[in-house]
Scaffold this active site. Structure first.
Site, short mmCIF file in Angstrom:
data_model
loop_
_atom_site.label_atom_id
_atom_site.label_comp_id
_atom_site.label_asym_id
_atom_site.label_seq_id
_atom_site.Cartn_x
_atom_site.Cartn_y
_atom_site.Cartn_z
N ARG A 1 0.83 -1.22 0.00
CA ARG A 1 0.00 0.00 0.00
C ARG A 1 0.86 1.26 0.00
NH1 ARG A 1 -5.61 -0.91 2.01
NH2 ARG A 1 -5.99 -2.98 1.21
N ARG B 1 -4.04 6.25 0.70
CA ARG B 1 -4.64 7.46 1.30
C ARG B 1 -3.75 8.23 2.26
NH1 ARG B 1 -9.67 4.36 3.36
NH2 ARG B 1 -7.95 2.88 3.44
N ARG C 1 -8.09 10.66 -5.82
CA ARG C 1 -9.26 9.87 -5.37
C ARG C 1 -10.52 10.75 -5.29
NH1 ARG C 1 -13.06 7.32 -4.09
NH2 ARG C 1 -13.26 5.68 -2.51
N ASP D 1 -7.21 -3.84 -6.69
CA ASP D 1 -7.62 -4.43 -5.41
C ASP D 1 -7.86 -5.92 -5.61
OD1 ASP D 1 -8.52 -3.34 -2.59
OD2 ASP D 1 -9.79 -5.05 -3.10
N TYR E 1 -14.70 -12.35 1.74
CA TYR E 1 -15.42 -11.10 1.46
C TYR E 1 -16.77 -11.40 0.82
CZ TYR E 1 -11.41 -8.38 2.89
OH TYR E 1 -10.42 -7.82 3.64
O1 CP3 Z 1 -0.20 -0.01 -3.14
C1 CP3 Z 1 -0.75 -1.16 -3.09
O2 CP3 Z 1 -0.49 -1.98 -2.19
C2 CP3 Z 1 -1.62 -1.60 -4.27
C3 CP3 Z 1 -2.98 -1.53 -4.11
C4 CP3 Z 1 -3.78 -2.47 -3.21
C5 CP3 Z 1 -5.01 -2.06 -2.67
N1 CP3 Z 1 -5.57 -3.14 -2.05
C6 CP3 Z 1 -5.56 -0.71 -2.79
C7 CP3 Z 1 -6.68 -0.28 -1.95
C8 CP3 Z 1 -3.56 -3.81 -2.84
C9 CP3 Z 1 -2.37 -4.70 -3.12
C10 CP3 Z 1 -4.71 -4.21 -2.11
C11 CP3 Z 1 -4.89 -5.59 -1.61
C12 CP3 Z 1 -6.02 -5.86 -0.71
N2 CP3 Z 1 -7.28 -5.34 -0.76
C13 CP3 Z 1 -5.99 -6.84 0.32
C14 CP3 Z 1 -4.82 -7.73 0.65
C15 CP3 Z 1 -3.82 -7.11 1.53
C16 CP3 Z 1 -4.33 -6.76 2.88
O3 CP3 Z 1 -4.50 -5.55 3.11
O4 CP3 Z 1 -4.53 -7.66 3.71
C17 CP3 Z 1 -7.27 -6.84 0.93
C18 CP3 Z 1 -7.72 -7.71 2.08
C19 CP3 Z 1 -8.08 -5.89 0.23
C20 CP3 Z 1 -9.51 -5.60 0.46
C21 CP3 Z 1 -9.75 -4.17 0.74
N3 CP3 Z 1 -9.72 -3.17 -0.21
C22 CP3 Z 1 -10.07 -3.58 1.98
C23 CP3 Z 1 -10.21 -4.33 3.27
C24 CP3 Z 1 -10.23 -2.21 1.75
C25 CP3 Z 1 -10.69 -1.15 2.73
C26 CP3 Z 1 -9.77 -0.93 3.82
C27 CP3 Z 1 -8.63 -0.04 3.42
O5 CP3 Z 1 -7.48 -0.40 3.69
O6 CP3 Z 1 -8.92 1.01 2.89
C28 CP3 Z 1 -9.96 -1.96 0.38
C29 CP3 Z 1 -9.96 -0.66 -0.31
C30 CP3 Z 1 -8.64 -0.22 -0.85
N4 CP3 Z 1 -7.78 -1.02 -1.56
C31 CP3 Z 1 -8.08 1.09 -0.77
C32 CP3 Z 1 -6.87 1.07 -1.46
C33 CP3 Z 1 -5.93 2.21 -1.70
C34 CP3 Z 1 -8.74 2.29 -0.16
C35 CP3 Z 1 -9.85 2.72 -1.05
C36 CP3 Z 1 -9.96 4.20 -1.22
O7 CP3 Z 1 -9.02 4.86 -1.67
O8 CP3 Z 1 -11.05 4.68 -0.93
#
Ligand code: CP3
Length: 348
Positions: free
Chosen positions: A25, A29, A38, A75, A149
């Protein structure tokens, strides 16, 4: 040595000047420039499915920090979306699935629309061209974690819906996992064709299964995905995975990602013995400490390691929005200035 050479050298076990750097990540954000992009899109899907915007946010942390690799911006839940299940990413509180999959009836609605994922493959091709000096990482969710999920709808750490399904209707869950596994295999193969140097399989919820169930319900599907990647490097990330380490190592992954719950020296030694690479370790919340404590923690941790050759030191989970960008710079600078011992190890 540029970042890509360093990253590929690490993956291929050839000499490197220091371990490569990338953080889960790293685009997200916590960066004001990400929040600006965003706020200009209607929802998170639009960001993932627009290659120009997705690659713009991938570049943001590379412009600020000395990083060696970039992970495609998307994602794990894009695969669930491509399989016909609607996901809502709210402003906070995580993703929500309005019509969760809980019975064979919902299985009938599953269909895999490959074209949904095409823009993510375009982002990878674009990054491969625009980032000649950086490694490019692709990823996919493990079928178990995707199912968590899809079945839970809105996830809680009890995972009571998916565990109920597992015990009450195991065949329904098996079919769902097979469906996601097939989609994930295709997606991984295509990410490699598009130019990903390495693939990570995120199994964020595998840790909740327990030793008796982990192999059957999560690891075997990850193994199938690894086979689809053929000899291309694949890293497995299961959160809270120390109890499963032997099972995970037995699948002979190229590497594994670990969080801070795994004791580092022991884990590294066991990985080195089997020539498996390691990524991660530090708790992202460490970055709330003072600069002195962060530097001291990193240095003390590194001093306790005999050879650093198999370890890409990083955070053990994603950077959260509450982390100050300056702390990421301090974290990376402290690592980069360290006197690494990168002598090749005798492996057995
Ligand atoms: O920079 C990176 O790592 C690449 C992008 C990336 C995202 N999600 C962007 C994202 C990656 C590799 C993921 C993987 C992901 N997504 C996982 C596996 C890794 C982990 O965190 O355990 C999981 C479980 C998810 C599911 C997911 N997506 C959740 C639980 C959430 C909300 C919680 C959070 O951290 O915001 C997301 C949304 C998400 N995925 C965001 C981002 C940048 C935030 C969304 C936004 O900008 O509004």
């Amino acid at each position: 040595m540029n970042g890509r050479e360093r990253f590929l050298g690490f993956l291929n076990r050839t000499p490197i000047d220091r371990p490569p750097m990338w953080i889960m990540r790293q685009a997200g954000r916590y960066l004001p420039e990400y929040r600006a992009v965003r706020s200009g899109v209607t929802d998170f899907h639009q960001l993932c499915y627009t290659p120009e915007l997705a690659s713009e946010v991938v570049m943001q942390p590379l412009q600020r920090f000395n990083l060696d690799a970039a992970i495609v911006f998307a994602d794990i839940l894009n695969v669930v979306d491509a399989c016909g299940t609607e996901i809502v990413f709210g402003q906070s509180g995580g993703p929500c699935i309005t019509k969760p999959i809980r019975s064979s009836r919902e299985l009938d609605n599953l269909c895999f629309k490959k074209e949904t994922l095409a823009p993510i493959l375009q982002t990878i091709s674009k990054l491969r061209i625009e980032l000649p000096n950086h490694g490019v990482i692709g990823f996919v969710g493990s079928p178990w974690t995707l199912a968590c999920y899809a079945v839970e709808g809105q996830i809680t750490k009890e995972l009571s819906q998916i565990k109920t399904l597992l015990y009450k209707e195991p065949l329904v869950l098996k079919q769902l996992l097979e469906h996601y596994c097939e989609a994930a295999c295709w997606f991984v193969e295509e990410q490699i064709h598009a130019g990903a140097d390495c693939i990570i399989i995120f199994d964020s919820w595998g840790g909740a299964l327990g030793c008796d169930l982990f192999n059957e319900w999560s690891l075997q599907y990850q193994q199938t995905i690894m086979q689809a990647a053929k000899s291309h490097p694949v890293f497995l990330f299961t959160r809270n995975s120390y109890a499963y380490l032997d099972s995970i190592l037995a699948t002979k992954p190229n590497g594994i990602c670990i969080d801070w719950t795994c004791p580092l020296p022991e884990t590294l030694k066991r990985c080195q013995n089997q020539d498996v690479l390691l990524h991660g370790h530090f708790d992202p919340k460490l970055l709330h400490a003072s600069d002195e404590v962060i530097q001291q923690t990193i240095r003390q941790t590194l001093d306790h390691i005999e050879s650093h050759r198999h370890w890409l030191p990083s955070l053990g989970h994603g950077i959260t929005p509450d982390i100050e960008p300056n702390k990421i710079k301090l974290f990376l600078d402290t690592l980069q200035q360290y006197h690494w011992n990168l002598a090749p190890l005798m492996t057995i």
